[in-house]
Design a protein around this motif. Structure first.
Motif, PDB file in Angstrom:
ATOM      1  N   ILE A 152      -1.741  -0.185  18.109  1.00 22.10           N
ATOM      2  CA  ILE A 152      -2.218  -0.194  19.495  1.00 22.10           C
ATOM      3  C   ILE A 152      -3.890  -0.661  19.616  1.00 22.10           C
ATOM      4  N   ASN A 153      -3.854  -1.783  20.459  1.00 19.53           N
ATOM      5  CA  ASN A 153      -5.443  -2.159  20.594  1.00 19.53           C
ATOM      6  C   ASN A 153      -5.807  -1.536  21.778  1.00 19.53           C
ATOM      7  N   PRO A 154      -6.628  -0.227  21.718  1.00 18.04           N
ATOM      8  CA  PRO A 154      -7.113   0.392  23.175  1.00 18.04           C
ATOM      9  C   PRO A 154      -7.861  -0.538  23.759  1.00 18.04           C
ATOM     10  N   GLY A 156      -7.520  -4.084  23.952  1.00 15.79           N
ATOM     11  CA  GLY A 156      -7.052  -5.474  24.207  1.00 15.79           C
ATOM     12  C   GLY A 156      -6.795  -5.489  25.620  1.00 15.79           C
ATOM     13  N   GLY A 157      -6.715  -6.806  25.983  1.00 16.69           N
ATOM     14  CA  GLY A 157      -6.349  -7.371  27.498  1.00 16.69           C
ATOM     15  C   GLY A 157      -7.257  -6.459  28.413  1.00 16.69           C
ATOM     16  N   LYS A 158      -6.443  -5.791  29.171  1.00 15.18           N
ATOM     17  CA  LYS A 158      -7.287  -5.015  30.343  1.00 15.18           C
ATOM     18  C   LYS A 158      -7.556  -3.430  29.825  1.00 15.18           C
ATOM     19  N   ARG A 184      -3.167   3.762  16.422  1.00 20.40           N
ATOM     20  CA  ARG A 184      -4.261   3.149  17.324  1.00 20.40           C
ATOM     21  C   ARG A 184      -5.296   2.243  16.358  1.00 20.40           C
ATOM     22  N   THR A 185      -5.743   1.001  16.580  1.00 21.95           N
ATOM     23  CA  THR A 185      -6.705   0.196  15.716  1.00 21.95           C
ATOM     24  C   THR A 185      -8.410   0.794  16.372  1.00 21.95           C
ATOM     25  N   THR A 186      -8.936   1.203  15.442  1.00 22.70           N
ATOM     26  CA  THR A 186     -10.345   1.548  15.807  1.00 22.70           C
ATOM     27  C   THR A 186     -11.376   0.615  15.661  1.00 22.70           C
ATOM     28  N   HIS A 187     -11.227  -0.249  14.842  1.00 22.99           N
ATOM     29  CA  HIS A 187     -12.195  -1.459  14.896  1.00 22.99           C
ATOM     30  C   HIS A 187     -11.685  -2.979  14.331  1.00 22.99           C
ATOM     31  N   ARG A 188     -12.611  -3.806  14.893  1.00 21.00           N
ATOM     32  CA  ARG A 188     -12.186  -5.457  14.470  1.00 21.00           C
ATOM     33  C   ARG A 188     -11.745  -5.427  12.897  1.00 21.00           C
ATOM     34  N   GLY A 189     -10.705  -5.969  12.733  1.00 19.56           N
ATOM     35  CA  GLY A 189     -10.100  -6.105  11.530  1.00 19.56           C
ATOM     36  C   GLY A 189      -9.436  -4.919  10.860  1.00 19.56           C
ATOM     37  N   CYS A 209       0.559  -3.702  20.086  1.00 21.72           N
ATOM     38  CA  CYS A 209       0.472  -3.719  21.452  1.00 21.72           C
ATOM     39  C   CYS A 209      -0.612  -4.078  21.772  1.00 21.72           C
ATOM     40  N   SER A 210      -0.917  -5.429  22.276  1.00 20.47           N
ATOM     41  CA  SER A 210      -2.161  -6.183  22.284  1.00 20.47           C
ATOM     42  C   SER A 210      -2.087  -7.668  22.873  1.00 20.47           C
ATOM     43  N   GLY A 211      -3.195  -8.409  22.589  1.00 18.68           N
ATOM     44  CA  GLY A 211      -3.032  -9.700  22.908  1.00 18.68           C
ATOM     45  C   GLY A 211      -2.663 -10.496  21.444  1.00 18.68           C
ATOM     46  N   ASP A 212      -2.653 -11.778  21.204  1.00 14.86           N
ATOM     47  CA  ASP A 212      -2.445 -12.576  20.065  1.00 14.86           C
ATOM     48  C   ASP A 212      -3.513 -12.308  19.029  1.00 14.86           C
ATOM     49  N   GLY A 213      -4.522 -11.564  19.150  1.00 18.73           N
ATOM     50  CA  GLY A 213      -5.485 -11.245  18.194  1.00 18.73           C
ATOM     51  C   GLY A 213      -4.720 -10.415  17.027  1.00 18.73           C
ATOM     52  N   LEU A 214      -4.163  -9.348  17.499  1.00 19.84           N
ATOM     53  CA  LEU A 214      -3.684  -8.194  16.479  1.00 19.84           C
ATOM     54  C   LEU A 214      -2.463  -8.720  15.655  1.00 19.84           C
ATOM     55  N   HIS A 216      -2.285 -11.966  14.798  1.00 19.23           N
ATOM     56  CA  HIS A 216      -3.011 -12.847  13.908  1.00 19.23           C
ATOM     57  C   HIS A 216      -3.595 -12.258  12.707  1.00 19.23           C
ATOM     58  N   GLU A 217      -4.054 -10.831  13.024  1.00 24.94           N
ATOM     59  CA  GLU A 217      -4.482 -10.185  11.874  1.00 24.94           C
ATOM     60  C   GLU A 217      -3.391  -9.261  11.061  1.00 24.94           C
ATOM     61  N   CYS A 218      -2.375  -9.033  11.584  1.00 22.37           N
ATOM     62  CA  CYS A 218      -1.251  -8.460  10.876  1.00 22.37           C
ATOM     63  C   CYS A 218      -0.811  -9.555   9.804  1.00 22.37           C
ATOM     64  N   GLY A 243      -2.195  -8.167  26.193  1.00 22.66           N
ATOM     65  CA  GLY A 243      -3.349  -8.844  26.273  1.00 22.66           C
ATOM     66  C   GLY A 243      -3.256  -9.628  27.379  1.00 22.66           C
ATOM     67  N   THR A 244      -4.207 -10.631  27.420  1.00 24.63           N
ATOM     68  CA  THR A 244      -4.017 -11.644  28.681  1.00 24.63           C
ATOM     69  C   THR A 244      -3.168 -12.945  28.508  1.00 24.63           C
ATOM     70  N   GLY A 245      -3.373 -13.477  27.409  1.00 25.03           N
ATOM     71  CA  GLY A 245      -2.488 -14.627  27.144  1.00 25.03           C
ATOM     72  C   GLY A 245      -1.012 -14.390  26.476  1.00 25.03           C
ATOM     73  N   ASN A 246      -1.060 -13.404  25.397  1.00 29.47           N
ATOM     74  CA  ASN A 246       0.502 -13.151  24.973  1.00 29.47           C
ATOM     75  C   ASN A 246       1.244 -14.207  24.586  1.00 29.47           C
ATOM     76  N   GLY A 504      -6.450 -17.942  19.281  1.00 34.77           N
ATOM     77  CA  GLY A 504      -7.543 -17.514  20.118  1.00 34.77           C
ATOM     78  C   GLY A 504      -8.726 -16.505  19.832  1.00 34.77           C
ATOM     79  N   GLU A 505      -8.664 -16.326  18.097  1.00 38.58           N
ATOM     80  CA  GLU A 505      -9.921 -15.786  17.532  1.00 38.58           C
ATOM     81  C   GLU A 505     -10.879 -16.719  16.992  1.00 38.58           C
ATOM     82  N   LYS A 506     -11.927 -16.189  17.270  1.00 33.82           N
ATOM     83  CA  LYS A 506     -13.282 -17.034  16.839  1.00 33.82           C
ATOM     84  C   LYS A 506     -13.114 -17.218  15.291  1.00 33.82           C
TER      85      LYS A 506
END
Ligand SMILES: Nc1ncnc2c1ncn2[C@@H]1O[C@H](COP(=O)(O)OP(=O)(O)OP(=O)(O)O)[C@@H](O)[C@H]1O
Length: 553
Positions: A152-154, A156-158, A184-189, A209-214, A216-218, A243-246, A504-506
């Motif tokens: 869970i990305n606390p 992510g999105g809204k 819960r994820t606690t930090h980027r990466g 439970c996130s946008g597309d960023g998590l 991608h990390e998984c 997230g917003t895009g999903n 969507g990740e930089k």
């Protein structure tokens, strides 16, 4: 009364009857279960039918006896919505996901029906058999009681993922008897670390439970394992859209609602997914959704400072750059597989025809023998990295300067967000990437029309959209911090630092090479092997079945 399914030859729908009872009388007798004097439960074609005099309670307004009263004594519950059924201590209980409104986009909540059975051995044995048959129909080829690691990305999105998980997602997994371990994820990466250390024999699914960023990390975390190929095949990576895009959820499950996505994951069937290797310098990153450079990447990543605008920031960023006719000069070499749009539609039709006739991919297929010839690490790069000399011939174009590029957009899934089918011809595992390139100096009116054409799926056919199926690409940006003093068109060339985005990740803004790996990843999808997306317009008019088997792929 709904008709009872009498076909002994089940179609390819994974939620059709697998029990294979051939005697018609047996089928009818076994399909209906009497529960009490006034209620029956029947296994219909697509749903379980509850006929219960006790349900007649909701009486409608009868206008002094002139209008008939509502006699809602039947209810049908689609098999897809059935979460679990069991008999315990003389009670039959069926848990299901109930829509909260009549809208087709309604979210769902756990509900149940419960009947006390007659206290006889025959009745309880029959009920037990009936419940098993219901589960066979409810799950089809889908794995039951999945073991799910939930991240869970606390933020992510809204920022509502924690609440959405506990209220809308967790109850559905629990009712479906899934084993869940949430963190819960606690930090980027953080998701990369968790996936890298995941015991792949303990979990079937890695859900974000996130946008597309998590996700991608998984995927990149699993890719770091010494047995990456095995991990990416065994553990299905999925998204619970918070997230917003999903994009992942829209493509695989056709929803941006997290309760519906949870139901889809409970019922999801395993599907191999193409993954793309991005090489930059000495690094190799995997991507599942998209890679972008130019106006889309800048409108997404270059507008972080106006995040308060929500979704509108993307469109605002897009319009600003469009009005300025901003150019993003690059050098580009492409290994093109299908160039012509009509041929791409034919390829899509052919692949869809194949998928319609194939049986769903079984667990054994996906867990079958792996190619161990190169070890279990990531597959070798067929075309080397961006640092290697460019492969010559074999379908590669030479590295060409493209001074007036406006948008480089490469996709592996159809929808980049709700109502955004930028890559309608993409398929989960055709072993190809869909590459869109658009000039940046087209008239503003045409550029605006392109943007507006995306939601109604007219984008693909627009003349100014160059759409290719490719297997590899090399791009060297020549603008921003990488600007070449000799580059032409300097007037409108972007002077900003420059953005390159993957899923969507930089990503670092530097030269990159993309190479696709057929079916390297695994996801869960509502229908095996296809996206919940419209496909390129009029692809159905092409007789894919007639040409299936005659083409190379
Ligand atoms: N606890 C955390 N604190 C800060 N960053 C986090 C945390 N957990 C995850 N992240 C990072 O957040 C990034 C984005 O994640 P995610 O896709 O869930 O949200 P999002 O970008 O807001 O989604 P969307 O783009 O759809 O709005 C990822 O790069 C991830 O590493």
């Amino acid at each position: 009364m709904a008709d009872v399914d009498r076909s002994s030859n089940a179609p390819s729908d994974p939620f059709s009857d697998q029990a294979g009872i051939h005697d018609e009388r047996d089928i009818i007798a076994e399909a209906t279960l009497s529960v009490g004097r006034n209620a029956t439960l029947t296994l219909g074609t697509d749903a379980v039918i509850v006929l219960d005099e006790g349900l007649r309670s909701r009486r409608g307004f009868n206008c002094f006896g002139c209008l008939p009263q509502r006699t809602t004594n039947t209810r049908s519950i689609p098999y897809f919505n059935i979460l679990w059924a069991e008999t315990v201590k003389g009670d039959l209980t069926i848990h299901y996901a109930k829509p909260t409104s009549k809208s087709p986009k309604s979210s769902v909540r756990v509900s149940y029906i419960n009947y006390t059975l007659e206290n006889t051995t025959t009745q309880s044995e029959k009920a037990e058999r009936w419940a098993q048959r219901l589960l066979d129909r409810a799950y089809g080829h889908a794995q039951r009681k999945k073991r799910i690691k939930v991240l869970i990305n606390p933020f992510g999105g809204k920022g509502k993922a924690v609440k959405q998980h506990s209220k809308e997602i967790e109850p559905i997994f629990a009712a479906a008897r899934c084993e869940v371990d949430a963190e819960r994820t606690t930090h980027r990466g953080h998701a990369i670390e968790i996936a890298q250390n995941l015991d792949i024999n303990a979990y079937d699914v890695l859900a974000s439970c996130s946008g597309d960023g998590l996700p991608h990390e998984c995927i990149n975390g699993l890719a770091k394992k010494s047995n990456a190929v095995e991990a990416l095949r065994k553990v299905a990576v999925v998204q619970l859209p918070c997230g917003t895009g999903n994009g992942m959820s829209w493509n695989l499950n056709g929803t941006g609602d997290c309760s519906t996505a949870a139901l889809c994951i409970v019922k999801g069937v395993r599907t191999p997914l193409d993954l793309v290797s991005i090489t930059q310098g000495d690094t190799r990153t995997l991507s599942f959704l998209s890679q972008s450079l130019g106006i889309v990447a800048e409108s997404d990543l270059g507008t972080e400072n106006i995040r308060w605008m929500g979704d509108a920031r993307f469109y605002y960023g897009f319009l600003v750059r469009l009005m300025g006719k901003t150019l993003y000069p690059v050098d580009i070499a492409v290994k093109t597989e299908i160039e012509d749009k009509q041929d791409i539609k034919r390829h899509y039709a052919e692949q869809m025809a194949k998928r319609a006739t194939q049986a769903a991919i079984s667990k054994t297929d996906l867990d079958g023998p792996l190619d161990t010839s190169t070890g279990l690490g990531l597959p070798p790069l067929q075309y080397g990295t961006v640092k290697d000399p460019l492969p010559i011939g074999n379908g590669w174009t030479p590295l060409q300067h493209y001074p007036n590029l406006g948008n480089f957009y490469c996709g592996n899934m159809s929808m980049m967000a709700a109502d955004a089918p930028f890559f309608p011809a993409s398929l989960p595992s055709d072993g190809l990437m869909d590459l869109v390139t658009i000039d940046g100096d087209i008239p503003r009116r045409i550029a605006l029309d392109l943007l507006l054409s995306v939601p109604n799926n007219a984008f693909f056919d627009k003349e100014s959209v160059r759409y290719r199926k490719v297997s590899a690409v090399r791009v060297i940006p020549r603008y921003g911090t990488l600007a070449d003093s000799t580059a032409e068109n300097k007037k409108n060339a972007s002077r900003d630092e420059g953005c390159f985005a993957a899923d969507g990740e930089k990503m670092p803004f530097e030269a990159f090479q993309l190479e696709v790996h057929r079916g390297l990843g695994t996801v869960l999808s509502r229908r095996a092997g296809v996206y919940e997306a419209p496909g390129p317009k009029a692809w159905e008019d092409i007789d894919g079945a007639a040409i299936a088997g005659t083409q190379r792929l």
